[in-house]
Design an enzyme around this catalytic site. Structure first.
Site, PDB file in Angstrom:
ATOM      1  N   THR A 150      41.574  41.054  41.767  1.00 30.91           N
ATOM      2  CA  THR A 150      40.907  41.965  42.689  1.00 30.91           C
ATOM      3  C   THR A 150      39.642  41.257  43.155  1.00 30.91           C
ATOM      4  OG1 THR A 150      41.763  43.806  41.408  1.00 30.91           O
ATOM      5  CG2 THR A 150      40.001  44.297  42.930  1.00 30.91           C
TER       6      THR A 150
ATOM      7  N   GLU B  33      35.069  46.053  25.834  1.00 29.62           N
ATOM      8  CA  GLU B  33      34.804  46.037  27.275  1.00 29.62           C
ATOM      9  C   GLU B  33      34.612  47.461  27.762  1.00 29.62           C
ATOM     10  OE1 GLU B  33      38.395  44.116  28.706  1.00 29.62           O
ATOM     11  OE2 GLU B  33      39.663  45.806  28.162  1.00 29.62           O
TER      12      GLU B  33
ATOM     13  N   LYS C   7      44.909  39.021  33.252  1.00 23.53           N
ATOM     14  CA  LYS C   7      44.924  40.285  34.003  1.00 23.53           C
ATOM     15  C   LYS C   7      46.362  40.566  34.412  1.00 23.53           C
ATOM     16  CE  LYS C   7      41.980  42.444  37.558  1.00 23.53           C
ATOM     17  NZ  LYS C   7      41.085  43.343  36.852  1.00 23.53           N
TER      18      LYS C   7
END
Lengths: 283, 283
Positions: free
Chosen positions: A32, A180, A147
């Protein structure tokens, strides 16, 4: 839906084969990327992580082709506004079952989306309110850091965040270590020292996190380290901030726990210094 | 590709929106059902597990609509041969990001595939050769048991199975406990006692596994239990067999380990008795 432009394998279209292994198994990776001033920000780092993920999942790819299509999409739309470009690369179509397709013809998806940065601007100004998620990230060292398209843990965490009307989550692993946020990485500042969790067992190694660790924090004369961080260490932090490719740096100012107790951090001077330096710089 | 018929949301088509959360995050579940003699085998158990998965992932659904479309697909094709019907239900389209779509319009995908049962017949006759996979399943109790679309662990395991030219894998979890095969569950027989691993931390709770545990083994006067099974217990088993909806029951006769040592089990009398009784019975 926000305005979008979608290319699949170099052609403008938004329909995908139902036999794609991205759908069937999540056999793919994504990025992204912030598109600002007609430039894909931190593109090299994004492509490096993409490549690492593709290799990890055994997906055949041509990085040149992906780059060429990214450039062509931008050139073909000379008035393309600031937005977000998502890249998805999957292992392509296959027969039913886990058997690997021979030969593999991977699928390249590029999606430009309109992006209203008002929410990010507000977050930057006010700081993020976190929920301590009840979901614990599972340890899978073979997939940690990349990812990939298997994101059900993040889906479950996001539901909690919405139910509690928070901005983001603080997510721990099954050892109760801090890992995270849900769509951002986390850093803490304690007595001038900056640290961020190790991600060798779970979590996504964000591109902005890497940029800060390797390039930008040293450039600002800060030293930062990756380490195991417990919840109590995080409680005692002077400052906590979140990073991702879209927001840059956002202070975390409040953490809501399941018992509705909350703790607060200041949006302190170090976070503000990093945030403002990053805004000034074209990355 | 094998012959296929695909319905998406009740219409014959094989292209899906690229914004589907099944692709983006694996936000969905699936079932793989044997279609034999114009009947979907163990349909009720498949629909029960589907429903459990949909609830776990917060996906809105109408079980009546899914059933009605299954019936209509079969009625519309009066000469539909034996095959496999896969159901995929996803959380449907959404904007970029993990935020849950409001309202959610889930996607219903039905795929009938031609199926050549020669491979299964051969496996049943010769018994399966297993590879002890180097991949350890991560513990995620929130997702254990359900057949969701996040299947990267299975993809990595399958690659090893193909590299070693085995039929299936023996898969352990991060505690080194026996969990399952890669696309089948596992049972062991020791001194007449039948057992299968507990699946509360990871693994897929197969429909055939449930049918055997709750219905068919008691019907044959066998008692079976779910328990924690170590690798050394499995090594000492008299018989080991695999189960899934497509194969039914298949004996595991050989296990190859990373050091190329192998151990063998007999395709013993209890496995054969269950296998043959299952073949005789329309389930």
């Amino acid at each position: 839906m926000a305005e979008k432009i979608v290319w699949i394998n170099g052609r403008e279209q938004n329909q995908l084969s139902v036999f794609d292994r991205g759908l069937a198994y999540g056999h793919g990776v994504f990025e992204t990327i912030l598109f600002r001033s007609r430039k894909l920000q931190l593109l090299d780092l994004h492509l490096q992580r993409l490549e690492q993920g593709l290799q990890c999942l055994g997906i055949e790819y041509s990085l040149e082709l992906i780059q060429e299509e990214l450039e062509r999409l931008i050139l073909n739309h000379p008035a393309l506004p600031n937005g977000i470009v998502k890249i998805i690369i999957t292992a392509g179509d296959s027969e039913r079952g886990y058997a690997w397709p021979q030969p593999m013809q991977s699928t390249r998806i590029l999606i430009w989306s309109q992006y209203d940065d008002a929410q990010a601007a507000q977050l930057k100004q006010q700081g993020a309110h976190l929920l301590l998620s009840s979901v614990r990230l599972a340890h899978q060292p073979l997939l940690a850091g990349i990812k990939h398209l298997n994101r059900l843990e993040q889906i479950l965490i996001r539901r909690e965040v919405e139910q509690h009307q928070c901005d983001e989550a603080l997510v721990l692993d099954s050892n109760e270590h801090v890992i995270e946020a849900n769509s951002a990485n986390i850093f803490m500042v304690h007595q001038g020292q900056i640290s961020t969790p190790q991600l060798h067992l779970c979590g996504v190694a964000g591109v902005m996190r890497r940029y800060l660790l390797e390039t930008f924090l040293p450039f600002l004369d800060f030293y930062a380290e990756e380490k195991i961080i417990s919840l109590s260490e995080l409680y005692q932090a002077d400052e906590v901030f979140l990073t991702n490719s879209i927001w840059g740096v956002v202070a975390a100012v409040r953490l809501k726990r399941a018992n509705n107790e909350a703790i607060s951090w200041s949006s302190g001077s170090i976070t503000q210094k990093i945030q403002q330096a990053l805004l000034r710089q074209e990355v």
